[in-house]
Structure formats: C-alpha cells, structure tokens
Write a protein that holds these residues in place. Structure first.
Motif, PDB file in Angstrom:
ATOM      1  N   PRO A 136      14.382   7.331  -6.306  1.00  0.00           N
ATOM      2  CA  PRO A 136      14.287   8.091  -5.045  1.00  0.00           C
ATOM      3  C   PRO A 136      12.899   8.032  -4.408  1.00  0.00           C
ATOM      4  N   HIS A 137      11.873   8.015  -5.229  1.00  0.00           N
ATOM      5  CA  HIS A 137      10.528   7.923  -4.660  1.00  0.00           C
ATOM      6  C   HIS A 137      10.338   6.603  -3.931  1.00  0.00           C
ATOM      7  N   LEU A 138      10.852   5.549  -4.559  1.00  0.00           N
ATOM      8  CA  LEU A 138      10.658   4.231  -3.955  1.00  0.00           C
ATOM      9  C   LEU A 138      11.508   4.090  -2.685  1.00  0.00           C
ATOM     10  N   GLU A 139      12.602   4.855  -2.649  1.00  0.00           N
ATOM     11  CA  GLU A 139      13.456   4.792  -1.462  1.00  0.00           C
ATOM     12  C   GLU A 139      12.741   5.318  -0.222  1.00  0.00           C
ATOM     13  N   LYS A 140      11.689   6.121  -0.464  1.00  0.00           N
ATOM     14  CA  LYS A 140      10.908   6.575   0.693  1.00  0.00           C
ATOM     15  C   LYS A 140      10.238   5.385   1.359  1.00  0.00           C
ATOM     16  N   GLN A 155       0.833  -1.201   0.000  1.00  0.00           N
ATOM     17  CA  GLN A 155       0.000   0.000   0.000  1.00  0.00           C
ATOM     18  C   GLN A 155       0.873   1.259   0.000  1.00  0.00           C
ATOM     19  N   SER A 156       1.990   1.206   0.755  1.00  0.00           N
ATOM     20  CA  SER A 156       2.921   2.349   0.762  1.00  0.00           C
ATOM     21  C   SER A 156       3.510   2.568  -0.628  1.00  0.00           C
ATOM     22  N   ILE A 157       3.837   1.446  -1.304  1.00  0.00           N
ATOM     23  CA  ILE A 157       4.403   1.563  -2.664  1.00  0.00           C
ATOM     24  C   ILE A 157       3.355   2.167  -3.609  1.00  0.00           C
ATOM     25  N   TYR A 158       2.111   1.681  -3.483  1.00  0.00           N
ATOM     26  CA  TYR A 158       1.036   2.244  -4.320  1.00  0.00           C
ATOM     27  C   TYR A 158       0.962   3.767  -4.141  1.00  0.00           C
ATOM     28  N   ASP A 159       1.008   4.197  -2.875  1.00  0.00           N
ATOM     29  CA  ASP A 159       0.885   5.632  -2.594  1.00  0.00           C
ATOM     30  C   ASP A 159       2.024   6.416  -3.242  1.00  0.00           C
ATOM     31  N   GLU A 160       3.247   5.846  -3.162  1.00  0.00           N
ATOM     32  CA  GLU A 160       4.397   6.527  -3.754  1.00  0.00           C
ATOM     33  C   GLU A 160       4.265   6.611  -5.276  1.00  0.00           C
ATOM     34  N   VAL A 161       3.812   5.509  -5.885  1.00  0.00           N
ATOM     35  CA  VAL A 161       3.641   5.502  -7.344  1.00  0.00           C
ATOM     36  C   VAL A 161       2.604   6.542  -7.737  1.00  0.00           C
ATOM     37  N   ASN A 162       1.510   6.574  -6.987  1.00  0.00           N
ATOM     38  CA  ASN A 162       0.451   7.546  -7.305  1.00  0.00           C
ATOM     39  C   ASN A 162       0.953   8.979  -7.164  1.00  0.00           C
ATOM     40  N   SER A 163       1.786   9.230  -6.137  1.00  0.00           N
ATOM     41  CA  SER A 163       2.288  10.600  -5.936  1.00  0.00           C
ATOM     42  C   SER A 163       3.307  10.964  -7.009  1.00  0.00           C
ATOM     43  N   ALA A 164       4.053   9.942  -7.510  1.00  0.00           N
ATOM     44  CA  ALA A 164       5.068  10.229  -8.531  1.00  0.00           C
ATOM     45  C   ALA A 164       4.477  10.254  -9.933  1.00  0.00           C
ATOM     46  N   ASN A 165       3.310   9.618 -10.109  1.00  0.00           N
ATOM     47  CA  ASN A 165       2.656   9.536 -11.414  1.00  0.00           C
ATOM     48  C   ASN A 165       3.533   8.909 -12.480  1.00  0.00           C
ATOM     49  N   ARG A 166       4.354   7.974 -12.108  1.00  0.00           N
ATOM     50  CA  ARG A 166       5.169   7.258 -13.105  1.00  0.00           C
ATOM     51  C   ARG A 166       5.653   5.946 -12.500  1.00  0.00           C
ATOM     52  N   ASP A 167       6.301   5.139 -13.350  1.00  0.00           N
ATOM     53  CA  ASP A 167       6.780   3.841 -12.881  1.00  0.00           C
ATOM     54  C   ASP A 167       8.001   4.016 -11.972  1.00  0.00           C
ATOM     55  N   PHE A 217      11.318   1.957   0.575  1.00  0.00           N
ATOM     56  CA  PHE A 217      12.326   0.908   0.752  1.00  0.00           C
ATOM     57  C   PHE A 217      13.703   1.514   0.970  1.00  0.00           C
ATOM     58  N   ASP A 218      14.368   1.219   2.034  1.00  0.00           N
ATOM     59  CA  ASP A 218      15.814   1.357   2.028  1.00  0.00           C
ATOM     60  C   ASP A 218      16.337  -0.079   1.953  1.00  0.00           C
ATOM     61  N   LYS A 219      17.654  -0.211   1.967  1.00  0.00           N
ATOM     62  CA  LYS A 219      18.233  -1.534   1.739  1.00  0.00           C
ATOM     63  C   LYS A 219      17.734  -2.556   2.766  1.00  0.00           C
ATOM     64  N   SER A 220      17.725  -2.134   4.030  1.00  0.00           N
ATOM     65  CA  SER A 220      17.328  -3.088   5.073  1.00  0.00           C
ATOM     66  C   SER A 220      15.834  -3.427   4.965  1.00  0.00           C
ATOM     67  N   ARG A 221      15.044  -2.419   4.579  1.00  0.00           N
ATOM     68  CA  ARG A 221      13.604  -2.688   4.470  1.00  0.00           C
ATOM     69  C   ARG A 221      13.319  -3.600   3.267  1.00  0.00           C
ATOM     70  N   PHE A 222      14.126  -3.402   2.211  1.00  0.00           N
ATOM     71  CA  PHE A 222      13.945  -4.262   1.041  1.00  0.00           C
ATOM     72  C   PHE A 222      14.216  -5.717   1.426  1.00  0.00           C
ATOM     73  N   GLU A 223      15.261  -5.890   2.210  1.00  0.00           N
ATOM     74  CA  GLU A 223      15.602  -7.245   2.668  1.00  0.00           C
ATOM     75  C   GLU A 223      14.462  -7.828   3.502  1.00  0.00           C
ATOM     76  N   ARG A 224      13.904  -6.966   4.328  1.00  0.00           N
ATOM     77  CA  ARG A 224      12.790  -7.423   5.156  1.00  0.00           C
ATOM     78  C   ARG A 224      11.574  -7.780   4.282  1.00  0.00           C
TER      79      ARG A 224
END
Lengths: 41, 623
Positions: free
Chosen positions: B537-541, B501-513, B543-550
């Motif tokens: 950078p938008h997705l980094e909001k 859901q967080s990723i969806y929100d970021e994509v919607n705010s960025a309006n791009r892939d 995911f950071d590296k540790s969160r991606f691993e999680r």
C-alpha cells in the motif's frame, strides 16, 4: 587502431617490461654477490 | 629482549609473496574498467604520475617501517608505530593497521569465493545455455548473491555461503602454516600459475580473429588517448585510487611482510621489484584480456558500456558471456576464474597476516590458536555480508575499509615517517643494505608532495560519504513463461530519477522494505504492457498500475535473445517483474557497528597488552 595509440601502448608496456626485468636482474645479481661474500667470509 | 622471529625462506619467495599481496582482482578487472571510463590511453598519464608521487614513495615507506619494526620484534602496526613515535598515541594509531585489514578481509574473501564458485560453474558448464534454455548471466550472478527477487538458478545464498566457507578455510590453513610453509609456498605456486593462466588467455584472445569486432578494437579503446580527460579532476582521483588499490597500500600488510626480511635485505630494490611486477601484470595482462575479448564478441560499439558496467559486471557477467561463446568454456572459463581466485587468494592471506602477527607477537598466542581465532571472526563477520548483501553491507565495508580507511592509514604513515620519525633517519633506514639508491628528490616528494596528494584524495573520497543511505531499488525478471533471453536497461532519464526519489521517500516514511509485482506482456514491438499488478500500500502511493507501466517504459527495458549468434530480436512473451525498494538504514548501521566493534576490541587489546607490559617493567620483569 591509430599509429599514435600503438606507439603509446608499446612505449608504456615496454617501459613496464624493462623496469620489471631490470629489477629482477638486479635482485638476482645482488643475490649472487651476497652468496660470494658469504663464501669468502 | 625480542623472540626469534620468522623469516622469509628465500628472496624470490619474498618478492613473489609481496607481489601476490599487490596483484589482485583489481589488476585484471578494475584497471581496464577505470582506464576505459577515464580517457583511455590518457588515463595512463595521471596513473604514472600517481605511481611516482605516492605509489612508490609509500611502498618504500611501508617497507622501511616494516623492516624497522620487525627488527624490534613487531610485525603489526601498533608495535611498529609505538617504536617510531614514543608517545601513547603511536600504538593506538597503529590499530588502523588491524581493524582495516580485518574488515577488508570480511568482504574481499566473498569476492574470492565468487571466483572459486565460478571456476566450479565453468568446469561443470553450469552457466552454458542449451537449446531451449538460455541462462541469463546477470540474473544468474544476482541470484547467486541473493541480490535478486527471483530464484531461477539458485534457491538461496547457501551456494555462495558454501564456497565462502571453503575459501576462508583455505586462507586460515595457509595462515596457520606460517610464513615459509604457508604464505611463501602459496606465492611460489600461485604467482607462476597466475602468469601462466594470463599468457594462455592472452594468446587465446589475440588468436580469436574477428567476430563482432577484433582484439585491436579493444586495445584501441583502451590506448587511444583522450587528452581532454586530463582537465577533469575526477580522472586524476580515479587514477590515484587505482594506484592505491593495485599496490595494496594502506592495509599494513606490506609492513607486516617487510618485518620478516633479514636486517640487511635490500628493501629499496625489493619494494621497487614488487611494484614493477604488479604493474607488469596490470598494464600488460590487465589490458589484453577482458576488454579485447569484449570487443571481439560484442563489437567496438559495446565496449564502452561494458567498461562502464563496473569491475564485477565485467568479471562475472561479461567475461562468462564471452567465454561461453567460443569452444572450450570448461577449460578457458575455469582458467579465467582460477586466475582471479589465485590473484585474490594471495591478497587476502597477505591482508589478514597483520592480525595474525598481532595475536602472535603482542598477545603471545600460538600460531594455531591465532589462526583459529582469526578464522572464527572471519566466518562470523562475513555472515552479514552474505545475508544482507542486497542491502549494501558489502559496499559499506568497502567504502570505509577499502576506500576511506586506507587513505587515512597512508596519511598517518607518511606523516609519521617524514615528520615525526624523521625523514633523514627514515631515509638512512631505507638504504641499510641497499645496492639501489632511491633518487634524492624523492625525499622532497615524501615530505611535502605525498601528504598533500593523499589529503586531496581523502577529501575527494570523503565527499562521497553519506550518513543516511538512500534506499536501494532492485528490479528483476521473476518469472518468464515462454521466453528466455536477456533483459537490458538503458540509462534511466530524469523522470525515472524523480519517480525513484518518490519511492525513496515512501520507503523512508514506512521504515521497511516495499515490494511490487507485475505480470507484463512483452509485445513484439518491444513495449511492456502491465496486465496485473500488486504492490505494498505504501508503494501504491507512488505507483498505480498505469504509473508502473509508465515507469517500465521510462526505464527503457529491452529484452533480447541471442540464438546461434544471430542478431538480437524481440518476441512476444508473458513475464513477471518484481520490484523491491529496500530500507537499508538498519543494515548499514549494523555494518558500521561491526566496523566500530573491531576497532574497540583492538584498541582494548592494545591498551591491556601495553599496560601489562608497563606493569611488568615496573616490577622488574622483562617486557
């Protein structure tokens, strides 16, 4: 596979098979009747 | 005055063509998947009820409307509805029978092309694993469709495009040859071949013996009734939906085929025979190939997850996996996919014929010109389906044309037949030349039960409609340095949904892939450890590296390999995982504009044609 499931499967598939065969037989028999009617007319 | 219309050459040709219209991929893949997901044997109860409540009644209605319209010189719904309801709105409602089949063809032909392509891949052994090189069929399939971030097997979607163009050309060629030399001849060749292929595969599956499980395990999964499922309304909607798909109701194609019958043809019997033939292929062959084969090779414990993986995953991933596991992949694999191809081919030709008929009967175009126009629209309209497949254009067409639209058309048709044209008049028309009498209680069903049952399905399906689509998240193994095998992912848990859901929100705010790439160490214990990471950078909001691993851990990734049919095992490996979060809105709206565009064009054509006819009558000409 339980006996109930086997019965259920056989009855369902059997019903579908009988219906299909019945329809085709009826269709071909009506085909023949039409042909005979055409010949006699 | 009406022109001399084309007619079916033989009665058996008519039945085979109508059965070919109904028999499609859904019979062999969708039916077992739906039955398996919805209570096994108990699914057959709502399935049979649905067949009686609206499957057969709608078949009889469609055939009656078709023959009635055909007698008056119309083979497409605008003309038919105009004759049934002498109001201007009648012909415009009939436009549903042009727009829906045209849109349906745009994406259904793509599935047909996959089957043709996979028949070729099977014959050349393209997806067979060799020593040291294992083909991951899920990645193979997704790359073929351009639905993956990697390019291990296909550099682009041009392979799919190539097979699609061949498929469309074949369809247009058959349509251009006309009813007897095209559609009827195709049905006379394809349907017997289809039945022969089914018999070969059923015999092969039933004689494979026991590997991880037996064919009986698959049949037990499908036919053991779970009566508690009957209390679930979704099971009833699923069964009703299956009846709709399988009988090809609601496209206008049955009506079109029926318009080419002779005036005294027994359409009550013809419609019943068509439905029976379709059910024969679906219930008998549909339940005896894919699921029993899956039980043999994956064991009874895996059958449920395979059934739940969906229609296309069964056909394009599980079945190839099974087929390459026993000798004769070139032969049996080719047979399997040709079987699916023929099933789809006879259906796509049927669904497109109403548009052909409209261009010939109403727009007065010659058959060759009509076929060329249809072919051009077909190719152009399919391009967004191919190139924007991963954005959900295919699914959008399917939702509006192949799900919602056909229920709407069926509702219009049953109301028109039972309430406006008049049930008694329609009933008489149905029985003209009939040796078979439809039981009288079906009059009550057609007038009251069928419309309400259809309305319930419409509400059930329309509730799934979303004006603004969610972004789509794709993940893929983009590179593997020293490991070949198969990635699997267990059902994600609630925390994954929150992150999504967080990723969806970021994509919607960025309006791009937005994309992320990570090099990952697959450790021998099966855990994934991120070693390097880069992201938008938008997705980094999110995911950071540790969160991606999680996130990876939460996704429950499992990486498995099969060697010599031994048990799955893990190995340490370096891999790269790509993740794309796609902003789908522009593409979904493009799909919607295409759908609306088709309807606008067909509405305009109907308006112009009928107006010019009215002018012709006023001036004393012949309409």
């Amino acid at each position: 596979m339980s006996v109930g499931a086997v019965i259920f499967m056989v009855v369902t598939m059997g019903a579908v098979l009988v219906l299909t065969v019945y329809c085709f037989v009826k269709m071909f028999s009506s085909n023949k009747k039409e042909e005979q009617a055409n010949i006699s007319s | 005055m009406t022109e001399q219309k084309e007619r079916w050459g033989t009665r058996i040709g008519l039945i085979l063509a109508a059965a070919g219209n109904a028999i499609g991929i859904g019979n062999l893949l969708r039916f077992p998947a739906q039955a398996g997901q919805n209570g096994g044997g108990a699914f057959m109860i709502p399935y049979v009820v649905s067949l009686l409540l609206f499957g057969l009644p709608l078949m009889w209605i469609a055939w009656t409307i078709g023959r009635y319209g055909g007698r008056l010189g119309h083979s497409s719904l605008p003309g038919m509805f105009d004759k049934m309801w002498n109001r201007p709105i009648g012909k415009y409602l009939g436009v549903l029978g042009l727009g829906l089949p045209m849109v349906f063809c745009l994406y259904y032909t793509y599935i047909e092309a996959w089957c043709l392509a996979y028949a070729y891949f099977s014959s050349t052994g393209q997806y067979i694993s060799t020593p040291g090189s294992s083909v991951d069929l899920a990645v193979f399939y997704n790359e073929f469709l351009g639905n993956a971030t990697s390019h291990s097997y296909f550099p682009s979607v041009y392979t799919a495009l190539f097979f699609l163009i061949i498929t469309i050309l074949l369809n247009v060629w058959v349509l251009a040859r006309g009813i007897v030399k095209g559609i009827e001849l195709l049905a006379k060749i394809a349907i017997p071949l289809l039945v022969l292929f089914c018999i070969i595969l059923v015999v092969r599956v039933l004689t494979l013996g026991t590997i991880e499980g037996s064919a009986w395990d698959g049949l037990a999964f499908l036919w053991t009734p779970d009566f508690s499922a009957l209390a679930n309304p979704n099971v009833w909607i699923a069964a009703a939906g299956q009846i709709f798909f399988t009988l090809s109701i609601g496209f206008g194609s049955l009506e079109c085929y029926a318009s080419y019958v002779r005036e005294k043809e027994d359409i009550a019997l013809a419609a019943t025979t068509t439905a029976a033939t379709n059910e024969f292929v679906e219930v008998i062959f549909g339940s005896m190939i894919a699921i029993p084969a899956a039980a043999i090779f994956f064991g009874s414990s895996q059958v449920q997850s395979i059934a739940q993986s969906g229609t296309f995953a069964i056909g394009m991933i599980s079945m190839p996996e099974i087929l390459r596991s026993f000798p004769g992949i070139q032969f049996f694999g080719t047979i399997w996919f040709l079987l699916l191809f023929f099933a789809a081919f006879t259906s796509s030709v049927a669904v497109c014929q109403p548009v052909m008929a409209f261009l010939q009967d109403e727009a007065k175009l010659k058959r060759g010109v009509a076929a060329a126009i249809v072919g051009l629209i077909w190719v152009l309209g399919t391009i967004p389906v191919i190139f924007f497949f991963k954005y959900g254009v295919f699914d959008e067409f399917d939702f509006w044309a192949g799900t919602i639209g056909l229920v709407v058309l069926a509702i219009v048709e049953v109301i028109l037949f039972s309430w406006i044209f008049g049930l008694n008049k329609g009933w008489e028309e149905l029985h003209v030349g009939a040796l078979m009498r439809v039981p009288n209680f079906f009059k009550f069903i057609m007038k009251y039960v069928t419309p309400f049952a259809l309305l319930a399905i419409f509400i059930g399906w329309a509730s799934q409609a979303r004006l603004t689509p969610n972004p789509r998240i794709l993940w893929n193994v983009a590179d593997r340095s020293n490991y070949s095998g198969k990635f699997q992912m267990d059902p994600p848990n609630d925390e994954v949904h929150q992150i999504q859901q967080s990723i969806y929100d970021e994509v919607n705010s960025a309006n791009r892939d937005l994309t992320a790439w990570a090099e990952v160490n697959l450790q021998s214990d099966g855990n994934l450890q991120v070693t390097s990471y880069s992201a938008d950078p938008h997705l980094e909001k999110v995911f950071d590296k540790s969160r991606f691993e999680r996130w990876l851990k939460l996704q429950n990734f499992r990486y498995e390999v099969r060697e010599n049919n031994g048990p799955p095992r893990m190995q340490a490996a370096q891999i790269t995982i790509g993740l794309e979060a796609l902003d789908r809105s522009p593409y979904i709206w493009l799909a919607r504009i295409i759908i609306i565009g088709f309807f606008v064009v067909f509405f305009s054509m109907v308006a112009v044609i009928w107006k010019s006819r009215a002018n012709g009558i006023k001036q004393g000409g012949v309409a």
